[in-house]
Design a protein around this motif. Structure first.
Motif, PDB file in Angstrom:
ATOM      1  N   PRO A  41       6.347  -6.612  -3.702  1.00 54.43           N
ATOM      2  CA  PRO A  41       5.529  -6.938  -2.530  1.00 54.43           C
ATOM      3  C   PRO A  41       4.135  -7.429  -2.912  1.00 54.43           C
ATOM      4  CG  PRO A  41       6.658  -4.854  -2.207  1.00 54.43           C
ATOM      5  CD  PRO A  41       6.887  -5.255  -3.630  1.00 54.43           C
ATOM      6  N   ALA A  42       3.604  -6.921  -4.032  1.00 58.89           N
ATOM      7  CA  ALA A  42       2.274  -7.367  -4.459  1.00 58.89           C
ATOM      8  C   ALA A  42       2.297  -8.860  -4.762  1.00 58.89           C
ATOM      9  CB  ALA A  42       1.825  -6.586  -5.693  1.00 58.89           C
ATOM     10  N   TYR A  43       3.337  -9.313  -5.494  1.00 58.22           N
ATOM     11  CA  TYR A  43       3.424 -10.750  -5.772  1.00 58.22           C
ATOM     12  C   TYR A  43       3.723 -11.533  -4.503  1.00 58.22           C
ATOM     13  CZ  TYR A  43       4.869 -15.340  -7.077  1.00 58.22           C
ATOM     14  OH  TYR A  43       4.967 -16.701  -7.134  1.00 58.22           O
ATOM     15  N   TYR A  49       2.634  -0.568 -12.122  1.00 51.53           N
ATOM     16  CA  TYR A  49       3.171  -1.772 -11.478  1.00 51.53           C
ATOM     17  C   TYR A  49       4.000  -1.426 -10.251  1.00 51.53           C
ATOM     18  CZ  TYR A  49       1.451  -4.923 -15.028  1.00 51.53           C
ATOM     19  OH  TYR A  49       0.620  -5.667 -15.828  1.00 51.53           O
ATOM     20  N   LYS A  50       3.720  -0.267  -9.651  1.00 47.58           N
ATOM     21  CA  LYS A  50       4.384   0.077  -8.398  1.00 47.58           C
ATOM     22  C   LYS A  50       4.043  -0.967  -7.344  1.00 47.58           C
ATOM     23  CE  LYS A  50       5.191   5.066  -8.391  1.00 47.58           C
ATOM     24  NZ  LYS A  50       4.861   6.361  -7.747  1.00 47.58           N
ATOM     25  N   GLY A  51       5.062  -1.370  -6.598  1.00 45.12           N
ATOM     26  CA  GLY A  51       4.826  -2.361  -5.554  1.00 45.12           C
ATOM     27  C   GLY A  51       4.613  -3.757  -6.086  1.00 45.12           C
ATOM     28  N   THR A  70       0.830  -1.207   0.000  1.00 40.16           N
ATOM     29  CA  THR A  70       0.000   0.000   0.000  1.00 40.16           C
ATOM     30  C   THR A  70       0.860   1.252   0.000  1.00 40.16           C
ATOM     31  OG1 THR A  70      -1.831  -1.105   1.129  1.00 40.16           O
ATOM     32  CG2 THR A  70      -1.741   1.295   1.303  1.00 40.16           C
ATOM     33  N   ARG A  71       1.897   1.270   0.815  1.00 36.76           N
ATOM     34  CA  ARG A  71       2.743   2.467   0.901  1.00 36.76           C
ATOM     35  C   ARG A  71       3.592   2.663  -0.353  1.00 36.76           C
ATOM     36  NH1 ARG A  71       4.307   2.848   7.352  1.00 36.76           N
ATOM     37  NH2 ARG A  71       2.165   2.518   8.075  1.00 36.76           N
ATOM     38  N   LEU A  72       4.058   1.581  -0.941  1.00 37.26           N
ATOM     39  CA  LEU A  72       4.811   1.708  -2.186  1.00 37.26           C
ATOM     40  C   LEU A  72       3.918   2.226  -3.313  1.00 37.26           C
ATOM     41  CD1 LEU A  72       7.010  -1.512  -2.108  1.00 37.26           C
ATOM     42  CD2 LEU A  72       7.837   0.839  -2.075  1.00 37.26           C
ATOM     43  N   GLN A  73       2.660   1.813  -3.324  1.00 35.48           N
ATOM     44  CA  GLN A  73       1.752   2.253  -4.381  1.00 35.48           C
ATOM     45  C   GLN A  73       1.350   3.717  -4.230  1.00 35.48           C
ATOM     46  OE1 GLN A  73      -1.376  -0.685  -4.111  1.00 35.48           O
ATOM     47  NE2 GLN A  73      -0.344  -2.082  -5.517  1.00 35.48           N
ATOM     48  N   LEU A  74       1.400   4.243  -3.014  1.00 36.92           N
ATOM     49  CA  LEU A  74       1.063   5.646  -2.784  1.00 36.92           C
ATOM     50  C   LEU A  74       2.276   6.563  -2.891  1.00 36.92           C
ATOM     51  CD1 LEU A  74      -1.358   5.216   0.267  1.00 36.92           C
ATOM     52  CD2 LEU A  74      -1.988   5.923  -2.049  1.00 36.92           C
ATOM     53  N   GLN A  75       3.454   5.997  -2.820  1.00 37.33           N
ATOM     54  CA  GLN A  75       4.679   6.790  -2.873  1.00 37.33           C
ATOM     55  C   GLN A  75       4.832   7.468  -4.235  1.00 37.33           C
ATOM     56  OE1 GLN A  75       8.761   5.806  -0.872  1.00 37.33           O
ATOM     57  NE2 GLN A  75       8.698   4.693  -2.787  1.00 37.33           N
ATOM     58  N   MET A 131       0.406 -22.111  -6.424  1.00 38.20           N
ATOM     59  CA  MET A 131       1.636 -21.459  -6.887  1.00 38.20           C
ATOM     60  C   MET A 131       1.485 -20.980  -8.324  1.00 38.20           C
ATOM     61  SD  MET A 131       4.540 -23.959  -5.210  1.00 38.20           S
ATOM     62  CE  MET A 131       5.910 -23.054  -5.930  1.00 38.20           C
ATOM     63  N   ILE A 132       0.900 -21.814  -9.172  1.00 39.42           N
ATOM     64  CA  ILE A 132       0.680 -21.422 -10.564  1.00 39.42           C
ATOM     65  C   ILE A 132      -0.341 -20.298 -10.640  1.00 39.42           C
ATOM     66  CG2 ILE A 132      -0.171 -22.219 -12.807  1.00 39.42           C
ATOM     67  CD1 ILE A 132       0.869 -25.032 -12.023  1.00 39.42           C
ATOM     68  N   SER A 133      -1.394 -20.417  -9.871  1.00 41.06           N
ATOM     69  CA  SER A 133      -2.467 -19.421  -9.873  1.00 41.06           C
ATOM     70  C   SER A 133      -1.961 -18.052  -9.439  1.00 41.06           C
ATOM     71  CB  SER A 133      -3.600 -19.882  -8.949  1.00 41.06           C
ATOM     72  OG  SER A 133      -4.631 -18.930  -8.886  1.00 41.06           O
ATOM     73  N   SER A 134      -1.056 -18.022  -8.465  1.00 39.76           N
ATOM     74  CA  SER A 134      -0.590 -16.741  -7.925  1.00 39.76           C
ATOM     75  C   SER A 134       0.161 -15.916  -8.961  1.00 39.76           C
ATOM     76  CB  SER A 134       0.303 -16.981  -6.708  1.00 39.76           C
ATOM     77  OG  SER A 134       1.488 -17.674  -7.077  1.00 39.76           O
ATOM     78  N   VAL A 135       0.854 -16.561  -9.876  1.00 42.57           N
ATOM     79  CA  VAL A 135       1.569 -15.835 -10.930  1.00 42.57           C
ATOM     80  C   VAL A 135       0.583 -15.096 -11.830  1.00 42.57           C
ATOM     81  CG1 VAL A 135       3.095 -16.055 -12.922  1.00 42.57           C
ATOM     82  CG2 VAL A 135       3.485 -17.472 -10.899  1.00 42.57           C
ATOM     83  N   ALA A 136      -0.470 -15.803 -12.231  1.00 40.23           N
ATOM     84  CA  ALA A 136      -1.482 -15.189 -13.089  1.00 40.23           C
ATOM     85  C   ALA A 136      -2.197 -14.054 -12.375  1.00 40.23           C
ATOM     86  CB  ALA A 136      -2.497 -16.249 -13.535  1.00 40.23           C
ATOM     87  N   VAL A 137      -2.518 -14.244 -11.097  1.00 35.82           N
ATOM     88  CA  VAL A 137      -3.218 -13.217 -10.333  1.00 35.82           C
ATOM     89  C   VAL A 137      -2.383 -11.947 -10.223  1.00 35.82           C
ATOM     90  CG1 VAL A 137      -4.146 -12.626  -8.059  1.00 35.82           C
ATOM     91  CG2 VAL A 137      -4.593 -14.873  -9.023  1.00 35.82           C
ATOM     92  N   ALA A 138      -1.106 -12.085  -9.876  1.00 37.53           N
ATOM     93  CA  ALA A 138      -0.243 -10.913  -9.718  1.00 37.53           C
ATOM     94  C   ALA A 138      -0.081 -10.160 -11.032  1.00 37.53           C
ATOM     95  CB  ALA A 138       1.121 -11.338  -9.184  1.00 37.53           C
ATOM     96  N   ALA A 139       0.044 -10.892 -12.134  1.00 30.30           N
ATOM     97  CA  ALA A 139       0.273 -10.259 -13.430  1.00 30.30           C
ATOM     98  C   ALA A 139      -0.902  -9.398 -13.874  1.00 30.30           C
ATOM     99  CB  ALA A 139       0.577 -11.327 -14.488  1.00 30.30           C
ATOM    100  N   VAL A 140      -2.107  -9.895 -13.703  1.00 28.46           N
ATOM    101  CA  VAL A 140      -3.279  -9.166 -14.218  1.00 28.46           C
ATOM    102  C   VAL A 140      -3.859  -8.186 -13.208  1.00 28.46           C
ATOM    103  CG1 VAL A 140      -3.878 -11.066 -15.750  1.00 28.46           C
ATOM    104  CG2 VAL A 140      -4.955 -10.940 -13.507  1.00 28.46           C
ATOM    105  N   MET A 141      -3.563  -8.391 -11.935  1.00 28.76           N
ATOM    106  CA  MET A 141      -4.246  -7.633 -10.894  1.00 28.76           C
ATOM    107  C   MET A 141      -3.512  -6.365 -10.460  1.00 28.76           C
ATOM    108  SD  MET A 141      -5.786  -9.346  -7.434  1.00 28.76           S
ATOM    109  CE  MET A 141      -6.991  -8.525  -6.418  1.00 28.76           C
ATOM    110  N   THR A 142      -2.191  -6.335 -10.587  1.00 36.34           N
ATOM    111  CA  THR A 142      -1.411  -5.232 -10.011  1.00 36.34           C
ATOM    112  C   THR A 142      -1.809  -3.849 -10.522  1.00 36.34           C
ATOM    113  OG1 THR A 142       0.465  -6.681  -9.537  1.00 36.34           O
ATOM    114  CG2 THR A 142       0.916  -4.324  -9.652  1.00 36.34           C
ATOM    115  N   PRO A 143      -1.992  -3.620 -11.838  1.00 37.76           N
ATOM    116  CA  PRO A 143      -2.412  -2.273 -12.265  1.00 37.76           C
ATOM    117  C   PRO A 143      -3.726  -1.837 -11.637  1.00 37.76           C
ATOM    118  CG  PRO A 143      -1.616  -3.539 -14.137  1.00 37.76           C
ATOM    119  CD  PRO A 143      -1.732  -4.496 -12.998  1.00 37.76           C
ATOM    120  N   PHE A 144      -4.683  -2.741 -11.553  1.00 40.33           N
ATOM    121  CA  PHE A 144      -5.961  -2.416 -10.930  1.00 40.33           C
ATOM    122  C   PHE A 144      -5.796  -2.224  -9.423  1.00 40.33           C
ATOM    123  CE2 PHE A 144      -7.067  -4.734 -14.796  1.00 40.33           C
ATOM    124  CZ  PHE A 144      -8.027  -3.895 -15.350  1.00 40.33           C
TER     125      PHE A 144
END
Length: 304
Positions: A273-275, A268-270, A32-37, A214-227
């Motif tokens: 830590p997001a992943y 893609y800030k953070g 959260t703090r990295l994304q607001l920085q 483990m496989i699912s987490s890669v896909a989640v981080a890739a598509v979710m971080t901008p949102f």
């Protein structure tokens, strides 16, 4: 996948994600703090009290103590319980209706279930974001709301902005969870089935669910971080007397402003830590959920 009643899935899904939240909340604080920085500032023109994952953890501890790593935990648990209870319940209903067996069914069911869950849990995520952003002035990034507690924050927002104020920022949260939920539920089911087909691991082993997570987490981080970045900004921005955001007018406006003023990589800030947060959270929540479903399914069969 084991069959349990949708109401059971509601309880199991909420419980599993709350358990995962306890372990991953410190990563959420750092993210959260990295994304607001450097909000709406060009790269290199602002101070950076948070630099990288390990240094950011240390910075939070120096500023807020060890307990600072669990800031917003109560609101986070409330959000996980509400959002994931609704999400897993709706996904289970779709599974019972046979919708997840249709082409693209898991993606659609996951997205719709995630959207409904995000809407229900939005007030809790709003408060969680604002509490996690709060810190001492020397380390502050983003707007500081100065809440004292979860209930105090909800009361303040209700009093100052009305009922609609509790759902401010939901326009960013719904697509965030839609894409994340669709990626998570679809890839977890597919990955778990793929691992089982290869027979690398015993079919009933918890390692099968771990591999799927483990496989699912890669896909989640890739598509979710901008949102995720956009959602954090919308939830934390200051508001005027009518509850209207002073920095962003909504999802599209936030995306455009970040792109223009901070550059596309700011979306893609953070990410690290997001992943690191999404990875363990996805793995733990899906592992807990899968194992709890097995226990519930066995209990149902034994009681039949």
């Amino acid at each position: 996948m084991e069959t349990v009643a949708p109401a059971v899935d509601l309880v199991l899904g909420a419980s599993a994600c709350c358990l995962a939240c306890i372990f991953t909340n410190p990563l959420e604080v750092v993210k959260t703090r990295l994304q607001l920085q450097g909000e709406l500032q060009a790269r290199g023109t602002y101070r950076r009290p948070y630099r990288g994952f390990v240094a950011s953890i240390a910075a939070v501890v120096r500023a807020d103590g060890l307990c600072g790593l669990q800031k917003g935990l109560a609101a986070g648990l409330l959000y996980q319980g509400l959002m994931n209870g609704v999400r897993f319940y709706c996904y289970s209903l779709a599974g019972q209706a046979g919708l997840t067996q249709l082409p693209g069914g898991t993606l659609v069911a996951g997205a719709v279930a995630g959207a409904l869950g995000a809407f229900v849990g939005s007030p809790a995520y709003l408060v969680k974001t604002q509490l996690q952003a709060q810190t001492v002035a020397a380390m502050a990034v983003g707007h500081q709301h100065h809440h004292q507690s979860v209930l105090g924050a909800l009361e303040t927002i209700w009093r100052q902005q009305g009922l609609m104020g509790l759902w401010r920022g939901v326009g960013g949260a719904v697509p965030r969870v839609m894409v994340g939920s669709a990626a998570q539920l679809a890839t977890f089911a597919s990955a778990k089935a793929w691992v089982q087909e290869r027979q690398w691991l015993p079919e009933d082993s918890w390692l099968v669910a771990l591999a799927g997570g483990m496989i699912s987490s890669v896909a989640v981080a890739a598509v979710m971080t901008p949102f995720d970045v956009v959602s954090t900004r919308l939830y934390n921005q200051p508001v005027d007397g009518t509850g209207r955001g002073l920095l962003y007018g909504g999802l599209a406006d936030c995306l455009v402003k970040i792109w223009r003023q901070e550059g596309p990589l700011a979306l893609y800030k953070g990410l690290g830590p997001a992943y690191l947060r999404l990875g363990p959270h996805t793995i733990l929540s899906m592992l807990f959920w899968d194992e709890l479903r097995k226990l519930a399914s066995r209990s149902q069969h034994q009681g039949a």
